[in-house]
Design an enzyme around this catalytic site. Structure first.
Site, PDB file in Angstrom:
ATOM      1  N   ASN A 201       0.811  -1.222   0.000  1.00 49.23           N
ATOM      2  CA  ASN A 201       0.000   0.000   0.000  1.00 49.23           C
ATOM      3  C   ASN A 201       0.846   1.275   0.000  1.00 49.23           C
ATOM      4  O   ASN A 201       0.323   2.365   0.177  1.00 49.23           O
ATOM      5  CB  ASN A 201      -0.976  -0.011   1.194  1.00 49.23           C
ATOM      6  CG  ASN A 201      -0.257  -0.043   2.531  1.00 49.23           C
ATOM      7  OD1 ASN A 201       0.967  -0.171   2.586  1.00 49.23           O
ATOM      8  ND2 ASN A 201      -0.999   0.067   3.615  1.00 49.23           N
ATOM      9  N   GLY A 377      -5.998   8.410   1.624  1.00 51.30           N
ATOM     10  CA  GLY A 377      -7.194   7.612   1.335  1.00 51.30           C
ATOM     11  C   GLY A 377      -6.822   6.552   0.320  1.00 51.30           C
ATOM     12  O   GLY A 377      -5.672   6.137   0.224  1.00 51.30           O
ATOM     13  N   MET A 379      -6.670   5.275  -3.796  1.00 51.69           N
ATOM     14  CA  MET A 379      -6.205   6.033  -4.964  1.00 51.69           C
ATOM     15  C   MET A 379      -7.336   6.526  -5.863  1.00 51.69           C
ATOM     16  O   MET A 379      -7.100   7.320  -6.763  1.00 51.69           O
ATOM     17  CB  MET A 379      -5.222   5.205  -5.763  1.00 51.69           C
ATOM     18  CG  MET A 379      -5.800   3.939  -6.314  1.00 51.69           C
ATOM     19  SD  MET A 379      -4.535   3.076  -7.238  1.00 51.69           S
ATOM     20  CE  MET A 379      -4.673   1.449  -6.584  1.00 51.69           C
ATOM     21  N   HIS A 402      -5.771   6.817  10.700  1.00 52.05           N
ATOM     22  CA  HIS A 402      -4.551   6.863   9.884  1.00 52.05           C
ATOM     23  C   HIS A 402      -4.817   6.686   8.398  1.00 52.05           C
ATOM     24  O   HIS A 402      -3.910   6.820   7.587  1.00 52.05           O
ATOM     25  CB  HIS A 402      -3.539   5.828  10.368  1.00 52.05           C
ATOM     26  CG  HIS A 402      -3.705   4.461   9.769  1.00 52.05           C
ATOM     27  ND1 HIS A 402      -4.879   3.740   9.804  1.00 52.05           N
ATOM     28  CD2 HIS A 402      -2.823   3.669   9.105  1.00 52.05           C
ATOM     29  CE1 HIS A 402      -4.718   2.572   9.208  1.00 52.05           C
ATOM     30  NE2 HIS A 402      -3.480   2.497   8.770  1.00 52.05           N
ATOM     31  N   GLY A 403      -6.043   6.351   8.031  1.00 53.70           N
ATOM     32  CA  GLY A 403      -6.337   6.165   6.608  1.00 53.70           C
ATOM     33  C   GLY A 403      -7.758   5.695   6.451  1.00 53.70           C
ATOM     34  O   GLY A 403      -8.580   5.886   7.351  1.00 53.70           O
ATOM     35  N   GLY A 405      -8.647   2.401   5.834  1.00 57.79           N
ATOM     36  CA  GLY A 405      -8.810   1.078   6.444  1.00 57.79           C
ATOM     37  C   GLY A 405      -9.393   0.096   5.453  1.00 57.79           C
ATOM     38  O   GLY A 405     -10.375   0.378   4.773  1.00 57.79           O
TER      39      GLY A 405
END
Lengths: 479, 137
Positions: A201, A377, A379, A402-403, A405
Site C-alpha cells: 500500500n 485515502g 487512490m 490513519h487512513g 482502512g
C-alpha cells in the site's frame, strides 16, 4: 461482539465483561456502518485482547478505520502506565510507517498537461517495488548516523534542505535511539533499502487540493484550493520488519517465563523499565529514524523529478514540506490519567497523533494552529489534511485515524477486480496510475477500502480531529 | 503436502497439511514464497544452510519463516526449494535453494514483511501435521 453497545453517536463500548481477563473496557469510535464493518471480522475481539495487557490505562481504543490486524487491531491505540508494558506487536512490523505531504506553488493546470511525463520522471528517480535496491550507499557508519539522527542525518547527506526537519513530527528524529540495540540482521536488511518506496500500500501520489474545509488552519498550513501537493507513504522497510521480528522473539520468551496468559501470542510484551523493553524501545527508535529518513530521501527525489520535468529549481516551484507523521509507533507521552498528569507509553498501531494548538510537541510553525494530520485515502477517491484537537487529548491519548482502512482482503480484491480495468476506470476519472503489476494494483482498488470521507467525518464528529482540506489524486506511483 | 491460502482483511495466511513435521515446515516455506513469486520462475541455483533452535514448535515455525525472509531480504535472494533435513525436538536443520531476485525475469507477486504469531498453530492432527500462519504483507 458480545456486550458491544453504543454510548454516544460516534462511540461504542466493549465492556470488561465481554471477555474474561480484560483489565479495562474497550472504546471504538465509529458510526453504525463502520462498527458493522469492524464486527464482520476479528477486529473487535482484538480490541478486547489488547485490554488483557498488564498496566493498560483508561481504555483499549480503536479509531474509525479499525480492521483486523495481528495482535493489536489496525487502528488500535493503547497506553500503559509505569507498571505497564511495551508490545512490539502494538507497533507492528513496519515500524514508523507514515506519510508526508509536500506542498507546491503549482496549480492543476500547470501539472495536468504533462502529468504522465512527471510520473515517468518520478518512476525513474524513485526505486520501488519488490527486490529493488536503493541509490544511497549505506555502510554501517552511515546507517548508525541515520538510526541516531533520522531525517536530519539524511538531510546532512545532501538529501534535503532548510525547513524540512522543522516541519516533521519531533523534528524528524526520535529520542532514545541506540544503534547498538539493532541486530546485525537488521543492519543487513537496512543496508540497501534507504530511499526505496517498497510495495503493497505504499505510494507516491500527485494530488490537488479539491476543497478547503477549515479556512484558518488551511491558511496557516499554506494550503489553498487548486494547489498541487505530493503525498509520500512509506516506512522502515526490511530494517523495521527485522527489528520487530527480533524483539517479538525476545518478548515471547519473557511472557513465557513470567507465566503471563495472553489471548494472542502476537501480543508478546515486556514490562516498562525492564532491559528487554528498554532495548526494544531503543531499537524501535532507530527504525523510526530510518523510516523518517527514508521519506526524506523519497521527498528529495520527488523534488528532483519536479525540477527535471519543469526545468525549474524546486524552491521556485514552492516544494515545501507540510508535515511528516508516523502511524505505527510507541512512545512516552504525558497525558491526564484519572485526573493526574502521568507519563504513559502510547502505542499507535495504524493511528496518528492529533495534538491540539499549544501542545508542546507540535512544531513551532504550527503551535498556534494544532498539529497537521495527514490521512492517505485510496487512490480513487480522496486524501485529507486534518488538524489535532484538544478533545483527542481527553478521548484517545491525542490520537485519530490513519487512513481509510481495508474492508476487502487482498486475495478477494485480486479475484473480483481486474487491474487493467481499474487502471482504465481511474484514467476516465482523470487519475493516472503507474504500478509495477496489475494484480497488485487490484489489491489497492478503492472498493477494497472503507470510505475515507466517512472515516474522517466520524473522527470530526467524535472530536478527535478537524478536517482542514480534501485532496484529490491526479497521478499515483505504486510500488 | 497440501497448502492453501486463507483470507484475512488486511493480510494473508496459509494452512498446511503434511504427513511429517519435515514436510510441514518445507510446505510452509514453499507456501510463503509462493505468495511472493511464481515458484516455477525461480531456479534452485544457490543454496543456504539453516540451523535453528527454538523453545516450542510454534516458535520454531516463526523463526524458520522469518529466517528465510531475512536471508531473502538481506541477500536479495528468492527461494524455491526447501529441504528440511531434520527436526529433532525443537531444533531444525535445512538446506534452501534459490537465486538472486530479478524483477525482470521472476514473476513477482507481493511483498511478505513477516510471519506473525497471530493465530499461529502447529499441531499433530490424526496421522499427520497441520500448521496455520498469518503473514504481514
Amino acid at each position: 461482539m458480545e456486550g458491544l453497545h453504543r454510548v454516544s453517536e460516534y462511540k461504542w463500548e466493549i465492556p470488561r465483561t465481554a471477555k474474561s481477563g480484560m483489565r479495562v473496557p474497550g472504546t471504538v469510535f465509529a458510526d453504525e456502518e463502520l462498527i458493522a464493518l469492524a464486527d464482520r471480522d476479528r477486529a473487535l475481539e482484538q480490541v478486547a485482547n489488547v485490554a488483557f495487557l498488564p498496566g493498560i490505562v483508561f481504555r483499549s481504543l480503536a479509531m474509525p478505520d479499525i480492521h483486523w490486524g495481528y495482535g493489536f487491531p489496525i487502528g488500535g491505540v493503547a497506553a500503559f502506565g509505569p507498571d505497564g508494558v511495551v508490545s512490539p506487536g502494538g507497533v507492528g512490523f513496519d515500524i514508523s510507517c507514515g506519510v508526508r505531504l509536500v506542498k507546491t506553488a503549482l496549480s492543476e493546470d500547470d501539472v495536468r498537461p504533462g502529468l504522465e511525463g512527471l510520473l515517468a520522471a518520478m518512476a525513474s528517480n524513485v526505486p520501488r517495488g519488490l527486490g529493488t535496491r536503493g541509490r544511497i550507499h549505506t555502510d554501517e557508519s552511515v546507517l548508525r548516523k541515520v538510526f541516531a539522527g533520522g531525517a536530519k542525518a539524511v538531510l546532512d547527506m545532501g538529501y534535503g534542505r532548510d525547513g524540512d526537519v522543522e516541519h516533521a513530527e519531533r523534528l524528524g528524529s526520535y529520542e532514545g535511539a541506540d544503534p547498538d540495540k539493532v541486530s546485525r540482521r537488521a543492519y543487513e536488511r537496512g543496508a540497501d533499502q534507504l530511499g526505496t518506496l517498497g510495495s503493497g500500500n505504499h505510494f507516491l501520489e500527485v494530488q490537488v487540493v479539491e476543497e478547503v474545509l477549515l479556512e484558518g488552519a488551511a491558511r496557516d498550513f499554506g494550503l489553498f484550493e487548486g494547489q498541487v501537493t505530493v503525498m509520500i507513504h512509506s516506512g522502515s522497510r526490511g530494517l523495521g520488519h527485522q527489528v520487530c521480528t527480533d524483539y517479538l522473539q525476545v518478548m515471547d520468551r519473557v511472557v513465557k517465563k513470567a507465566g503471563l496468559e495472553l489471548p494472542d501470542r502476537q501480543l508478546a510484551c515486556a514490562g516498562l523499565g525492564s532491559r528487554e523493553a528498554d532495548d526494544y524501545l531503543a531499537a524501535m527508535a532507530c527504525a523510526c529514524n530510518y523510516a523518517v529518513g527514508n521519506r526524506q530521501a523519497l521527498m528529495h527525489w520527488t523534488r528532483r523529478s519536479f525540477e527535471q520535468h519543469f526545468s525549474s529549481p524546486e524552491r521556485a516551484l514552492g516544494m515545501e514540506l507540510l508535515f511528516d507523521v508516523s502511524h505505527n509507533v510507541a512512545r512516552f507521552e504525558t497525558h491526564d490519567v484519572e485526573g493526574r498528569r502521568t507519563e504513559v507509553c502510547v502505542h499507535r498501531k495504524g493511528a496518528t497523533a492529533s495534538f491540539p494548538a499549544g501542545h508542546p510537541e507540535v512544531p513551532e510553525a504550527y503551535r498556534g494552529t494544532g498539529q497537521p494530520v495527514i490521512i492517505p485515502g485510496d487512490m480513487g477517491t480522496h486524501s485529507y489534511v486534518l488538524v489535532g484537537s484538544s478533545e483527542a487529548m481527553a478521548e484517545s491519548f491525542g490520537s485519530t485515524c490513519h487512513g481509510a482502512g481495508r474492508t476487502m482482503s487482498r486475495s478477494r480484491a485480486r479475484k473480483t477486480i481486474r487491474g487493467s480495468e481499474l487502471r482504465q476506470r481511474l484514467a476516465s476519472q482523470g487519475i493516472v496510475v503507474m504500478a509495477g503489476k496489475d494484480s497488485l494494483l487490484a489489491e489497492e482498488a478503492p472498493e477494497a477500502y472503507k470510505d475515507v470521507s466517512r472515516v474522517v467525518d466520524v473522527c470530526e464528529g467524535a472530536g478527535l480531529s478537524r478536517k482542514v482540506a480534501r485532496l484529490r489524486p491526479m497521478g499515483v506511483l505504486k510500488g | 503436502m497440501n497448502c492453501r491460502t486463507i483470507e484475512h482483511t488486511a493480510d494473508i495466511g496459509i494452512e498446511v497439511e503434511a504427513g511429517s513435521l519435515d514436510e510441514l515446515f518445507a510446505g510452509a516455506a514453499s507456501g510463503m514464497f509462493s505468495l511472493m513469486v511464481a515458484p516455477d520462475s525461480v531456479s534452485p541455483a544457490e543454496s543456504r544452510e539453516v540451523s535453528l533452535q527454538a523453545a516450542d514448535l510454534g516458535e520454531l515455525m516463526f523463526l524458520w519463516l522469518n529466517e528465510l525472509l531475512y536471508l531473502s531480504g538481506a541477500n536479495g535472494l528468492l527461494f524455491s526449494s526447501f529441504d528440511v533435513k531434520r527436526i529433532e525436538g525443537f531444533a531444525l536443520e535445512a538446506e534452501v535453494k534459490g537465486e538472486p531476485a530479478d524483477p525482470g525475469r521472476h514473476r513477482m507477486r507481493q511483498d511478505v514483511k513477516a510471519a506473525t504469531y497471530h493465530e499461529l498453530l502447529v499441531e499433530e492432527r490424526g496421522d499427520g501435521w497441520f500448521a496455520r500462519v498469518i503473514f504481514d504483507v
